[in-house]
Design a protein around this motif. Sequence first.
Motif, mmCIF file in Angstrom:
data_model
loop_
_atom_site.group_PDB
_atom_site.id
_atom_site.type_symbol
_atom_site.label_atom_id
_atom_site.label_comp_id
_atom_site.label_asym_id
_atom_site.label_seq_id
_atom_site.Cartn_x
_atom_site.Cartn_y
_atom_site.Cartn_z
ATOM 1 N N THR A 86 0.826 -1.204 0.000
ATOM 2 C CA THR A 86 0.000 0.000 0.000
ATOM 3 C C THR A 86 0.863 1.257 0.000
ATOM 4 O O THR A 86 0.540 2.246 -0.672
ATOM 5 C CB THR A 86 -0.934 0.011 1.223
ATOM 6 N N ALA A 87 1.991 1.219 0.717
ATOM 7 C CA ALA A 87 2.900 2.371 0.750
ATOM 8 C C ALA A 87 3.547 2.605 -0.607
ATOM 9 O O ALA A 87 3.973 3.730 -0.905
ATOM 10 C CB ALA A 87 3.974 2.160 1.816
ATOM 11 N N GLY A 88 3.651 1.547 -1.427
ATOM 12 C CA GLY A 88 4.189 1.726 -2.766
ATOM 13 C C GLY A 88 5.412 0.911 -3.098
ATOM 14 O O GLY A 88 6.042 1.143 -4.138
ATOM 15 N N ALA A 89 5.786 -0.049 -2.257
ATOM 16 C CA ALA A 89 6.957 -0.881 -2.562
ATOM 17 C C ALA A 89 6.697 -1.708 -3.816
ATOM 18 O O ALA A 89 5.669 -2.374 -3.937
ATOM 19 C CB ALA A 89 7.284 -1.798 -1.386
ATOM 20 N N ASP A 90 7.634 -1.659 -4.758
ATOM 21 C CA ASP A 90 7.510 -2.431 -5.994
ATOM 22 C C ASP A 90 8.048 -3.845 -5.840
ATOM 23 O O ASP A 90 7.675 -4.743 -6.589
ATOM 24 C CB ASP A 90 8.266 -1.735 -7.128
ATOM 25 N N ARG A 91 8.959 -4.056 -4.893
ATOM 26 C CA ARG A 91 9.471 -5.379 -4.602
ATOM 27 C C ARG A 91 10.114 -5.340 -3.227
ATOM 28 O O ARG A 91 10.387 -4.266 -2.666
ATOM 29 C CB ARG A 91 10.445 -5.874 -5.657
ATOM 30 N N VAL A 92 10.373 -6.523 -2.683
ATOM 31 C CA VAL A 92 10.946 -6.660 -1.340
ATOM 32 C C VAL A 92 12.147 -7.581 -1.415
ATOM 33 O O VAL A 92 12.106 -8.626 -2.076
ATOM 34 C CB VAL A 92 9.895 -7.223 -0.344
ATOM 35 N N LEU A 93 13.212 -7.177 -0.747
ATOM 36 C CA LEU A 93 14.407 -8.006 -0.597
ATOM 37 C C LEU A 93 14.616 -8.225 0.892
ATOM 38 O O LEU A 93 14.772 -7.265 1.651
ATOM 39 C CB LEU A 93 15.622 -7.303 -1.222
ATOM 40 N N THR A 94 14.594 -9.474 1.315
ATOM 41 C CA THR A 94 14.701 -9.762 2.738
ATOM 42 C C THR A 94 15.574 -10.984 2.966
ATOM 43 O O THR A 94 16.048 -11.614 2.012
ATOM 44 C CB THR A 94 13.305 -9.948 3.359
ATOM 45 N N MET A 95 15.784 -11.336 4.228
ATOM 46 C CA MET A 95 16.650 -12.469 4.573
ATOM 47 C C MET A 95 16.005 -13.339 5.628
ATOM 48 O O MET A 95 15.493 -12.829 6.637
ATOM 49 C CB MET A 95 18.013 -11.962 5.069
ATOM 50 N N GLU A 96 16.056 -14.638 5.390
ATOM 51 C CA GLU A 96 15.703 -15.661 6.389
ATOM 52 C C GLU A 96 14.383 -15.341 7.086
ATOM 53 O O GLU A 96 14.332 -15.111 8.292
ATOM 54 C CB GLU A 96 16.827 -15.758 7.425
ATOM 55 N N LEU A 97 13.315 -15.326 6.289
ATOM 56 C CA LEU A 97 11.990 -15.184 6.883
ATOM 57 C C LEU A 97 11.736 -16.347 7.838
ATOM 58 O O LEU A 97 12.098 -17.488 7.559
ATOM 59 C CB LEU A 97 10.920 -15.172 5.802
ATOM 60 N N HIS A 98 11.114 -16.040 8.964
ATOM 61 C CA HIS A 98 10.842 -17.095 9.948
ATOM 62 C C HIS A 98 10.016 -18.212 9.326
ATOM 63 O O HIS A 98 10.178 -19.389 9.691
ATOM 64 C CB HIS A 98 10.112 -16.488 11.146
ATOM 65 N N ALA A 99 9.147 -17.860 8.391
ATOM 66 C CA ALA A 99 8.343 -18.844 7.664
ATOM 67 C C ALA A 99 8.377 -18.460 6.190
ATOM 68 O O ALA A 99 7.737 -17.489 5.789
ATOM 69 C CB ALA A 99 6.900 -18.863 8.182
ATOM 70 N N PRO A 100 9.120 -19.191 5.357
ATOM 71 C CA PRO A 100 9.241 -18.836 3.938
ATOM 72 C C PRO A 100 7.915 -18.632 3.205
ATOM 73 O O PRO A 100 7.854 -17.808 2.283
ATOM 74 C CB PRO A 100 10.037 -20.005 3.359
ATOM 75 N N VAL A 107 3.712 -8.367 -4.792
ATOM 76 C CA VAL A 107 4.880 -7.870 -5.528
ATOM 77 C C VAL A 107 5.986 -8.898 -5.380
ATOM 78 O O VAL A 107 5.937 -9.748 -4.483
ATOM 79 C CB VAL A 107 5.346 -6.491 -4.982
ATOM 80 N N PRO A 108 7.012 -8.868 -6.238
ATOM 81 C CA PRO A 108 8.094 -9.852 -6.133
ATOM 82 C C PRO A 108 8.835 -9.756 -4.798
ATOM 83 O O PRO A 108 9.063 -8.666 -4.273
ATOM 84 C CB PRO A 108 9.020 -9.484 -7.300
ATOM 85 N N VAL A 109 9.196 -10.913 -4.267
ATOM 86 C CA VAL A 109 9.982 -10.998 -3.033
ATOM 87 C C VAL A 109 11.234 -11.820 -3.319
ATOM 88 O O VAL A 109 11.140 -12.956 -3.808
ATOM 89 C CB VAL A 109 9.180 -11.652 -1.893
#
Length: 314
Positions: A122-136, A144-146
């Motif tokens: 909603t804020a407008g992120a076009d994609r997310v890059l993250t590390m080691e989600l607790h639950a994939p 949006v792409p992760v």
Amino acid sequence: MPASSDSRVVIFGGRSNPALARRIAASYGTSLGDVTIREFADGEIYVSYGESIRGADVFIIQSTHPHADNWMELLLMIDAAKRASARQVTAVIPYFGYARQERKDQPRVSIAAKLMANMLTTAGADRVLTMELHAPPIQGFFDVPVDHLYGSGVLIDHVRAYELENFVVVAPDVGALKMARAYAQKLNANIALIDKRRPRQNEARVMNIIGDVEGMNVMLIDDIVDTAGTLTRAATALREAGALDIMAACTHALLSGPAYERIEASPLERLIITDTIPLKRPSDSIEVVSVAGLFAKAIRHIYTNQSVSTLFKD
């Protein structure tokens, strides 16, 4: 959206982990962009970019560990970037807060991880890059792409340097078993499991150890260490079972409440963590490995439309 020939990368850092943001930018070969973040007298957060980002590929680095202002700051940075006509905005979230509330496991509770995903888009992120989600599976909460990175690569390289023999990787609970199996395979080690019961949140009781650890060097594996109750009870049980050198490796070190005291008083020789969350204080029992280089490579791959998954293939 593919990068155009005249687009450029601009990396900004929020205030939750400025040291990591600077390291990522330096590893990428640039410096952090100019952004002003401050509070009004009542604590309301204000964000303003100090340079033009029109048509730019913007990467905003912000871990979202407590307090909740870290989330609000990230949302405002995304919104300001979109309103400043950034071509694409990527939320780089080394630690994704609220990921432990990813399912409705009892009546009348929030699925907080889904709410956070909704707010980012909603804020407008076009994609997310993250590390080691607790639950994939949280990746499926997004429209949006992760890109999901793993801290295991840098942690395994660090552990290999110890050149330990008679090595066993230990999962502190069933939930960490898949991760422990992956570590064991890459380290050519045996695997063991600690069967535990958790009577209430942030409290674990070790029941028994499945696997042979007597006379062995062991490493406990988990994605998050919070109050360190699970790790330290497990370390004590392993020592009582005859384990020799006992270490632990965790990607995200929240280290809340009595965590430092528990770790320093436990049989753990060392706790190896990444810098996704800044330490509250240094400790002789804790070793920090940086993931800045991995994030910088991922940013470059995203910008140049290369596969990010190649960064963690064996």
